[in-house]
Design a protein around this motif. Structure first.
Motif, PDB file in Angstrom:
ATOM      1  N   ALA A 186       0.827  -1.204   0.000  1.00 47.10           N
ATOM      2  CA  ALA A 186       0.000   0.000   0.000  1.00 47.10           C
ATOM      3  C   ALA A 186       0.864   1.259   0.000  1.00 47.10           C
ATOM      4  O   ALA A 186       0.618   2.208  -0.752  1.00 47.10           O
ATOM      5  CB  ALA A 186      -0.935  -0.015   1.211  1.00 47.10           C
ATOM      6  N   ALA A 209       2.693   1.793  -3.370  1.00 52.35           N
ATOM      7  CA  ALA A 209       1.765   2.266  -4.398  1.00 52.35           C
ATOM      8  C   ALA A 209       1.435   3.745  -4.184  1.00 52.35           C
ATOM      9  O   ALA A 209       1.378   4.529  -5.135  1.00 52.35           O
ATOM     10  CB  ALA A 209       0.484   1.429  -4.366  1.00 52.35           C
ATOM     11  N   TYR A 210       1.236   4.111  -2.924  1.00 51.23           N
ATOM     12  CA  TYR A 210       0.878   5.504  -2.616  1.00 51.23           C
ATOM     13  C   TYR A 210       2.022   6.459  -2.970  1.00 51.23           C
ATOM     14  O   TYR A 210       1.825   7.470  -3.653  1.00 51.23           O
ATOM     15  CB  TYR A 210       0.519   5.611  -1.135  1.00 51.23           C
ATOM     16  CG  TYR A 210       0.293   7.017  -0.639  1.00 51.23           C
ATOM     17  CD1 TYR A 210      -0.761   7.792  -1.130  1.00 51.23           C
ATOM     18  CD2 TYR A 210       1.119   7.587   0.328  1.00 51.23           C
ATOM     19  CE1 TYR A 210      -0.975   9.083  -0.672  1.00 51.23           C
ATOM     20  CE2 TYR A 210       0.910   8.869   0.794  1.00 51.23           C
ATOM     21  CZ  TYR A 210      -0.139   9.622   0.292  1.00 51.23           C
ATOM     22  OH  TYR A 210      -0.344  10.895   0.745  1.00 51.23           O
ATOM     23  N   ALA A 235      -5.692  12.218   2.323  1.00 54.39           N
ATOM     24  CA  ALA A 235      -6.735  11.212   2.553  1.00 54.39           C
ATOM     25  C   ALA A 235      -6.387   9.880   1.901  1.00 54.39           C
ATOM     26  O   ALA A 235      -6.889   8.838   2.296  1.00 54.39           O
ATOM     27  CB  ALA A 235      -8.076  11.717   2.024  1.00 54.39           C
ATOM     28  N   ARG A 236      -5.522   9.916   0.872  1.00 52.91           N
ATOM     29  CA  ARG A 236      -5.156   8.688   0.167  1.00 52.91           C
ATOM     30  C   ARG A 236      -4.071   7.899   0.891  1.00 52.91           C
ATOM     31  O   ARG A 236      -3.789   6.756   0.529  1.00 52.91           O
ATOM     32  CB  ARG A 236      -4.628   9.044  -1.228  1.00 52.91           C
ATOM     33  CG  ARG A 236      -5.705   9.554  -2.165  1.00 52.91           C
ATOM     34  CD  ARG A 236      -5.080  10.205  -3.375  1.00 52.91           C
ATOM     35  NE  ARG A 236      -6.084  10.455  -4.411  1.00 52.91           N
ATOM     36  CZ  ARG A 236      -5.907  11.268  -5.431  1.00 52.91           C
ATOM     37  NH1 ARG A 236      -4.770  11.915  -5.565  1.00 52.91           N
ATOM     38  NH2 ARG A 236      -6.854  11.437  -6.321  1.00 52.91           N
ATOM     39  N   ALA A 237      -3.428   8.491   1.892  1.00 51.91           N
ATOM     40  CA  ALA A 237      -2.328   7.799   2.582  1.00 51.91           C
ATOM     41  C   ALA A 237      -2.866   6.597   3.340  1.00 51.91           C
ATOM     42  O   ALA A 237      -3.926   6.672   3.963  1.00 51.91           O
ATOM     43  CB  ALA A 237      -1.644   8.755   3.550  1.00 51.91           C
ATOM     44  N   PRO A 238      -2.162   5.467   3.297  1.00 52.64           N
ATOM     45  CA  PRO A 238      -2.637   4.287   4.035  1.00 52.64           C
ATOM     46  C   PRO A 238      -2.869   4.578   5.520  1.00 52.64           C
ATOM     47  O   PRO A 238      -3.772   4.009   6.117  1.00 52.64           O
ATOM     48  CB  PRO A 238      -1.510   3.273   3.832  1.00 52.64           C
ATOM     49  CG  PRO A 238      -0.898   3.645   2.530  1.00 52.64           C
ATOM     50  CD  PRO A 238      -0.973   5.155   2.474  1.00 52.64           C
ATOM     51  N   SER A 285      -6.379   6.006   7.619  1.00 49.62           N
ATOM     52  CA  SER A 285      -7.388   5.207   8.317  1.00 49.62           C
ATOM     53  C   SER A 285      -6.766   4.353   9.422  1.00 49.62           C
ATOM     54  O   SER A 285      -7.424   3.504   9.999  1.00 49.62           O
ATOM     55  CB  SER A 285      -8.117   4.310   7.320  1.00 49.62           C
ATOM     56  OG  SER A 285      -7.185   3.535   6.587  1.00 49.62           O
TER      57      SER A 285
END
Lengths: 400, 122
Positions: free
Chosen positions: B29, B32-33, B98-101, B104
């Motif tokens: 993850a 990819a980020y 917000a897209r960073a693993p 969440s």
């Protein structure tokens, strides 16, 4: 304060907030002042109702209380010396006013919120605040904007409404389709945010958007696109639970068990789409709803009619092209046995597709069906671009 | 405009790095980020950091040096890495955050980078 009273106040707030703001804003031509007055009225209700009991017509009580605040304010700033206005000024607390129908001005309020003089990216936030009373912080989280910036945008939009004296009136017949499209777009934007985000407050937003879609169809029953949007959202909603398995893992639509889809919502969606079709005014939301209706056929037939779906996407792209429609068209083409044509469509997409996670998900899928190289790299890009942790986990598992 | 994305991870999330069952998904993850950030051309600079266990804290109090080994028990989120990105607006920077693993499984702090003082030598 008893729980019963605050529960009653909350119920009234949810049911009548938009109607009251709309009516007051319409009367006073000032959205911000109407919201302030109503906030005071709700505060007064929480003070008075525990002692006096919840009035028979709580909405009318709140309207009267807010009306008095506005009159006070108007008199204070000497905006009006008109005796007809000051005569309305009743100093006493309202005593159980007659049960009366509050005229429904929410639709006018929606049209004002989606006015062309207001920046398009504020349409949905403004509507959520004005019609449903959501606060700026909740809205900011859903739209992924800093709360201070969102509050500022909302204040600026309201000042714009006041300065430009935007009229709280239904648009003229010739401008109705364009204005309605902006209203429906805003509702759709709110729903998709709520759907893709996982937790409250965005999860609430989904329900609010559904409420607004139902309201728009109910208040504009002769506008086919309002029914089309409602049908689209209901179809999406019918599959919400089936999107995740028992342990919370994401399940893509083709892998979902249709037994987990909600029959009641599918029926309501189909009825809305049928109502739209009878009006004979085609539009993008109706086509998108028809695509979702085609997916729903799998519940009855066990088959997804991919060719029909590809054709519907073709119509959508021809008349209302957007990135999502083009990506959907490519996937449907690939699924109906034309992966090479699908790949060509994806290759022809504009540059901004590269920042759009669904594009990379679709590309990976189409490359897989075409047996072409590069699938792994496309999955990687999708993982890096998605902000949905459950979709990310699903994609990471595909890396193998 | 330049922003620093500050990636904070919960202790459990950081622990996935050393768990053989979870490590491939964890690094998959993040790779990819970071790859998507580079592909989009927004990266100015940035790095991931080694485990909080490797941290050492130095403080001078009343003229006396104090050196402490990590990890530091007083936080439940740890700095896992940082990137400086150049985006058109704060909204774009928030979208990348917000897209960073760890969005969440921890949090991402977004801070505008202080522009250099105007009288700085060229």
């Amino acid at each position: 304060m008893s729980d019963g009273v605050s529960a009653a106040a909350e119920r009234v707030a949810r049911e009548s907030y938009g109607r009251l703001v709309a009516r007051l804003a319409w009367q006073w031509r000032d959205l911000a002042a109407a919201e302030d007055a109503l906030a005071d009225a709700f505060a007064a209700a929480l003070r008075h109702w525990p002692e006096q009991g919840v009035p028979d017509a709580p909405e009318a009580w709140l309207a009267a209380a807010a009306q008095r605040r506005l009159l006070h304010h108007a008199r204070h700033v000497r905006l009006t010396q008109d005796p007809r206005v000051t005569a309305l000024l009743d100093e006493a607390e309202p005593e159980a006013p007659e049960r009366q129908a509050v005229p429904d001005a929410r639709l006018q309020l929606m049209f004002v919120c989606a006015h062309p003089a207001i920046e398009a990216n504020v349409h949905a936030p403004l509507m959520l605040q004005a019609v449903l009373g959501l606060n700026a912080k909740v809205i900011a989280s859903a739209f992924l904007v800093s709360p201070a910036a969102m509050a500022q945008r909302l204040v600026r939009a309201k000042a714009r409404i006041r300065e430009a004296a935007l009229r709280f009136e239904a648009p003229e017949a010739r401008e109705l389709p364009a204005r309605l499209a902006a209203v429906l777009e805003a509702i759709y934007a709110a729903y998709t945010l709520g759907r893709h985000a996982l937790d409250s407050p965005a999860d609430d937003l989904r329900e609010e958007a559904l409420f607004l879609a139902r309201l728009a169809a109910q208040l504009l029953p002769t506008q086919a696109e309002a029914w089309g949007l409602l049908a689209l959202l209901l179809h999406a909603e019918s599959r919400r639970a089936a999107q995740f398995d028992a342990v919370g893992r994401f399940v893509p639509l083709p892998a979902q068990d249709p037994a987990g889809w909600r029959d009641d919502l599918i029926h309501e969606a189909e009825a809305a789409l049928w109502t739209a079709a009878k009006l004979r005014q085609p539009g993008p939301f109706q086509i998108e709803a028809a695509i979702q209706s085609a997916h729903a056929q799998r519940r009855a037939t066990g088959q997804t009619p991919w060719r029909a779906i590809a054709q519907l996407y073709g119509v959508l792209v021809e008349h209302h092209a957007n990135l999502g429609a083009r990506v959907g068209q490519a996937v449907a083409l690939a699924e109906s046995g034309e992966p090479a044509a699908a790949l060509a469509l994806l290759d022809a997409l504009p540059l901004e597709a590269a920042g759009y996670a669904p594009y990379w998900v679709a590309r990976a899928h189409v490359l897989g069906l075409a047996g072409a190289p590069g699938r792994q790299a496309a999955v990687q890009r999708a993982i890096g671009l998605t902000d949905d942790p459950r979709l990310r986990d699903f994609l990471v598992a595909q890396l193998g | 405009m330049q922003y620093m994305l500050i990636f904070n991870e919960t202790t459990a999330e950081t622990g996935r790095r050393d768990d053989p069952a979870a490590a491939p998904a964890y690094w998959g993850a993040w790779n990819a980020y970071v790859g998507a950030m580079y592909e989009s051309g927004i990266v100015v600079s940035g790095n991931g950091l080694q485990s909080p266990r490797t941290a050492i804290r130095v403080r001078v109090e009343g003229g006396k040096r104090q050196v402490q080994d990590g990890p530091f028990a007083d936080t439940h989120e740890h700095l896992g890495g940082y990137f400086i990105v150049e985006t058109v607006s704060l909204d774009d920077a928030l979208e990348w955050a917000a897209r960073a693993p760890c969005a969440s499984a921890g949090s991402v702090e977004v801070r505008p980078v202080l522009p250099p003082p105007t009288n700085a030598p060229a």
